[in-house]
Design a protein around this motif. Sequence first.
Motif, short mmCIF file in Angstrom:
data_model
loop_
_atom_site.label_atom_id
_atom_site.label_comp_id
_atom_site.label_asym_id
_atom_site.label_seq_id
_atom_site.Cartn_x
_atom_site.Cartn_y
_atom_site.Cartn_z
N ARG A 145 0.83 -1.21 0.00
CA ARG A 145 0.00 0.00 0.00
C ARG A 145 0.86 1.25 0.00
NH1 ARG A 145 -5.01 0.97 3.43
NH2 ARG A 145 -5.43 2.20 1.61
N ALA A 148 1.85 2.09 -3.28
CA ALA A 148 0.79 2.27 -4.27
C ALA A 148 0.40 3.73 -4.36
CB ALA A 148 -0.42 1.43 -3.88
N GLY A 149 -0.51 3.99 -5.25
CA GLY A 149 -1.00 5.35 -5.40
C GLY A 149 -0.04 6.18 -6.21
N GLY A 151 -0.42 10.37 -6.95
CA GLY A 151 -0.30 11.68 -6.32
C GLY A 151 -0.52 11.61 -4.82
N LYS B 278 -1.86 8.35 -2.86
CA LYS B 278 -1.13 7.68 -1.79
C LYS B 278 -2.10 7.33 -0.65
CE LYS B 278 2.85 7.63 -3.67
NZ LYS B 278 3.35 6.30 -4.09
N PRO B 279 -1.81 6.30 0.13
CA PRO B 279 -2.76 5.83 1.15
C PRO B 279 -3.18 6.94 2.12
CG PRO B 279 -0.95 4.30 0.92
CD PRO B 279 -0.61 5.48 0.07
N CYS B 280 -4.48 7.05 2.32
CA CYS B 280 -4.98 8.08 3.25
C CYS B 280 -6.15 7.55 4.06
CB CYS B 280 -5.38 9.33 2.48
SG CYS B 280 -6.70 9.07 1.30
N MET B 281 -6.56 6.31 3.80
CA MET B 281 -7.75 5.79 4.47
C MET B 281 -7.57 4.29 4.66
SD MET B 281 -11.61 5.99 3.02
CE MET B 281 -13.01 5.62 4.04
#
Lengths: 1002, 425
Positions: A145, A148-149, A151, B278-281
């Motif tokens: 995780r 990942a992503g 921005g 990007k991970p936020c939750m």
Amino acid sequence: MSFRLDTGGRFIDRSKPRSFTFNGKAMRGFEGDTLASALLGQGQMLVGRSFKYHRPRGIVASGSEEPNALMNLGRDKTFEPNARATTTELFDGLEAESQNHWPSLEFDIGELNAKLSRFLPAGFYYKMFLWPRSFWKHVYEPIIRKSAGLGRAPRHRDADHYEHFNATVDVLVVGGGIAGLQAAKAAGEAGAEVLLIEQGAHWGGRAPVDGAVIDGVPAAEWVEATVAALGAMPNVAIRARTMGAGVYDHGYALAYERLTDHAPDPSLPRHRLWRIRAGRIVTATGAIERPLSFAGNDLPGVMLASAVRDYVTNYAVAPGKCVVVVTNNDDGYRTALTVQEAGLEVVVLDARSEANGPLAEQARAAGITVRVGRGIESVKGKGKVEKVWVCDQTRDGSNPDPIKADCVAMAGGWSPVVHLWSHCGGKLSWQEDGAFFRPDPERAPNGADGAAFVLAAGAANGELETAAVLTDAYVAGARAAAEAGATGTAGAAATADVELSEPMLPVWNMPERASYALRSKAWLDYQNDVKVTDVELAAREGFESVEHTKRYTTLGMATDQGKLSNINGLAVLAGALDQEIPKVGTTTFRPPYHPISMGAIAGEARGALFQPVRQTPMYDWHDANGAHWEPVGHWRRPYAYVKPGEDVHAAVKREVLATRNSLGLLDASTLGKLVVKGPDAGKFMDMMYTNMMSTLPVGKCRYGLMCSENGFLSDDGVVARMDDDTWLCHTTTGGADRIHAHMEEWLQTEWWDWKVYVANVTEQYAQVAVVGPNARKVLEKLGGMDVSKEALPFMQWAEGAIGQFSARVFRISFSGELSYEIAVPASQGRAFWDALLEAGSEFGVTPYGTEALHIMRAEKGFIMIGDETDGTVIPQDLGLNWAISKKKEDFLGKRAQERDHMTDPLRWKLVGLETLDGSVLPDGSYAVGEGVNDNGQRVVQGRVTSTYFSPTLERGIAMGLVELGPDRMGEVIAFNRVDGTFVQAKIVDPVVFDPEGEKQNV
Amino acid sequence: MPSEIPRMKREMSRYSVFAVAREAFRDHQGWTRAWGSPEPKRKYDVIIIGAGGHGLATAYYLGKNHGIRNVAVLEKGWLGGGNTGRNTTIIRSNYLQDPSAAIYEKARSLYEDLSQDLNYNVMFSPRGVMMLAQTEHEIRGYKRTAHANALQGVATEFISPARVKQLCPIMEIRGPRYPVLGALWQPRGGTARHDAVAWGYARKCSEMGMDIIQKCEVTGVRSQGGKVVGVTTSRGDIDCDKLGVVVAGHSGHVADMAGFRLPIESVALQALVSEPIKPCMDVVVMANTVHGYMSQSDKGEMVIGGGTDGYNNYTQRGSFHHIEETVRALVETFPMISRLKMLRQWGGIVDVTGDRSPILSKTPLENCFINCGWGTGGFKAIPGSGWGMAELMATGYSPLTEAFGLDRFSEGRFIDESVAAGVAH
């Protein structure tokens, strides 16, 4: 390295320099630049990192198909991730930073993944991370995780605002290239109401860059004249920076207008979502060039050939000094000619065994080296193009020879933009010459009338030559107008010379027999790092459906949704499966064409406008007097009025006691009020309610129950007979709209021949419950109509005046007290409320909220819809058999209530519950029985439906549904707490206060 | 149910980090097919119509738990291509009514070990699911569910607004329209990779010798003397002793072929994803008052869903105003998403019953069974549904499916989850 040319640039204004920052570094561009052209102009080739392997990424395209150049823009409340540099117009002060790297763009630890790429093929994560079991959640997933992503996540509330427009037009033309302009012109001339939209800031599309000549003049001139002509037509509206985002059923289309992204202005909406209903939609959305699949085709400096000439012509930016054009068709030569004219070195590699068309000849005549039958074995360089290894296209790439170059322009052929055609079910057919999918007019998206409502035009329809584009668009525009009802005649179509070209050669692997080593470096999806060998692996493992391959490899799932990669990818899949490309088919095209902001989708409905609060006329008084609000439906009701120094519980207790002892006031305006009127209203009322309502005398009130057709209790309330053919139905606050709709549904779908009219008059009246032993006294003090026991007995109503207010007074009670519910016109509500407060002051008048209301009704054993009912409870469960007419032949729910399970004696029935220690039973607690069921769950025998602390009795009171409950009075049963312990409670009568009704019937 | 023809087990690559490493050095040429592509045989002991998650799980547990391996799973399109591959992947079991809690908790607990069981990483991520209470009524409803769950063996708790904020910092809990008053929290709820669930089951079924036959549309159900004897398909007639119909949105069509009617309506349910960030939750949030739910995928996309469309249809598209409603609700709940962009929206056809609970049942046609009506919440149930359905088909009784029979509609024995489920399953 890329650089700015000294002259040229159609779009830029060199007299207006613009400064911006990239990763904190100050840079300069010009008015008219995109962020992408400005970066290239500053020599910034490296602009990001790919998703999986963190490979260096450069700008590939010049439009919304760009997969690589994604930026974090702005900061704080105007921060936006994943913005495409190619569609971001430059403005002074723009702040951009590249994404998906750490610690920096140039040095990214994540690049390690690229070194390990052989261990990370498509779908590797399905085969790994299996052991130990708990590691997925705690070790593997957190690491995955983290990487990942793309921005950064925004951290703040958006400073901007957004809006929606609705438009209804005869013809919507999507795309402002020459096809769109021609189609709009033809439709407009024919008299149709036309809306023409273009996603970019400029009209004319590719034609001016490609050097087309239309009606004898350069395309740019024709475009300018046509835009002016359209602007002068009163029935035509044109909008730039407005993208056709989606096509939906029945000619519904979405467009996405970006008003201030290029020139921030907080006073204007940032984006506008157009919700368009069009008779016909013409998609003139052009075509997108395809990359070629050779090793190293993802190095910064490898670009689409069309993008290279866009940057040179439109922005005067040279992507490099030595350009290798690699092509499989004639169009690539346009780029070669353009870059040569700009003074750059250029070599053409043509995969075809010969190239003798006019453009190729023109290139040779201009002194450009053209090498036919050649392809690229690989492009090499450290983070940028340094050397191109040239090989025989038909072989395996052995013995390549090098060319020094800093830019490679890929011309792999064109794919029509068929997204909007496909959104609503339009099908495609494969065109062999050109090797692309085009809209199949025989299988178009059909409207309600069965006719096609989307027409594709120009390049979007597979017509790639200027003359054919114009003819096709003219026909589409005229046809769309005629089908939408326009009766005029379109003027003449624009003309262009027929351009001769030689057939393109589909090239899916370069070279044709490239080794595994080469194919494993040939990228299909640049953003998601999908290689040719990944698609081959998917095919080998049985992921034969194109949807399976997409999902297994993530091909086409990146933010460009495969605009560059899909056709190449499915060609590779077809090859691996030894199938025809059209047999493999495409994945589904879904809206939006290009990502659109959530803000635009939400529109104005945010903050105070997000589900606006319904307010009663007394709302402001409540708010000023300590109301602790409770949302009920779209209303807000005071839960209690909290005085200084008091908490909510103390307030509730005070309100109950004051009402019971003297005088309370409740704003009951939110209760639903439905007028049912007509010659058949009585018959209708008898069907709607379980009670007999047709015989209710005028002037009387009756408590009524409504059930769903499944027999479950759905709402209750007092019904008053107004006159011979009029009934007024009170519903619960939350039930008003639902019950109104329920009545209308039956009237419109089942009993459409009954003469009944239903009106929801909830908001026309303010209603106040005047409650307590002094209720009559305060009304008498105000004067007016006779409210004595004799003149207005319990369960009757009368019309008259209370003080100077004309009022309808209902003698009903939900508290067990002497009580009048008084309706006055809504406009008089606040004044009436104030008058009651003033007159009641000598009695210590106390406004009370919903919690006091609930407690007082529970003390009386009155049920509450939503507490005692939950969609599974029938009136019989609640001991309300008395309210179910035995005389009526039918009512909604009657037959349902006769079903086996409904008449089962073991159904849970309503009782009162009294804890042995006087405590308040937990909300929602269950009464446990013996043992467990077949699924290992503890057996239950009842549950709590309402539970309160009673200020009147100074102990907990509760109601509940218990198996055989009414037969078990006095028995003690155990109710659970969530902590696993239990509370003992005795089964008692639900009415714990004034069972004889002495207080209310005075 | 003895099989005439012994099935050959298919040889499959065993998945592990070592296998991946080994293949890395031979250009990944050694991987075998994840599932076979057989021609249909003339007859099977059991035919399952529908190679979605539920159909494949049914076949898998028929083989694993009951030794029935002469099984074909017929799929008119591509396996996992219906709602299995279109949903928002939420897994939870915090249901109110006992029969629901039983089957969803069975499913959730099977998900815990599914990756190891299937030797296929389905990425079950028990990151926790919270259902927001934003009205007094919801508080009471969720407290009731928590009490029910405590007796059902489902671990849930009602948590405070402060805890909600701690678990999900990007949420605006102060409203103003609907302040968050608490939440029902299931810490072992979460998400999984939807495609992988179908693929993992398919691979194991294939390994057991079952035939998964894609692009094979059932066009008729054949019966003799009130008993099912086989199906007619686009690839010819195939006989069977028992038939399982597991086709979600198209259940009405297949039931019609089998000669009975279903209390089912088919409607579109839509979902959408944002571009990846990007991970936020780290949790799944469902907000029923405002109608929307959201989680973040391992790829970084915000995965968003809402309510069903208001009319019946089969288009797998849906009306945009539902997307507007959902996004509006979530922008209010998570203001930071306003500047994210919607990448893709899509729809699936869900089959909805009158009580919003599924049907796992015998049918009026003997030896023909049906599994449908999962409405908006089927994905989370897949392992439990397959387990119970297999038991029902093999033995005639399963405690997991007992309450979900077709006869409940004529008896009025509904399993209504409206309190706990609200808009979103």
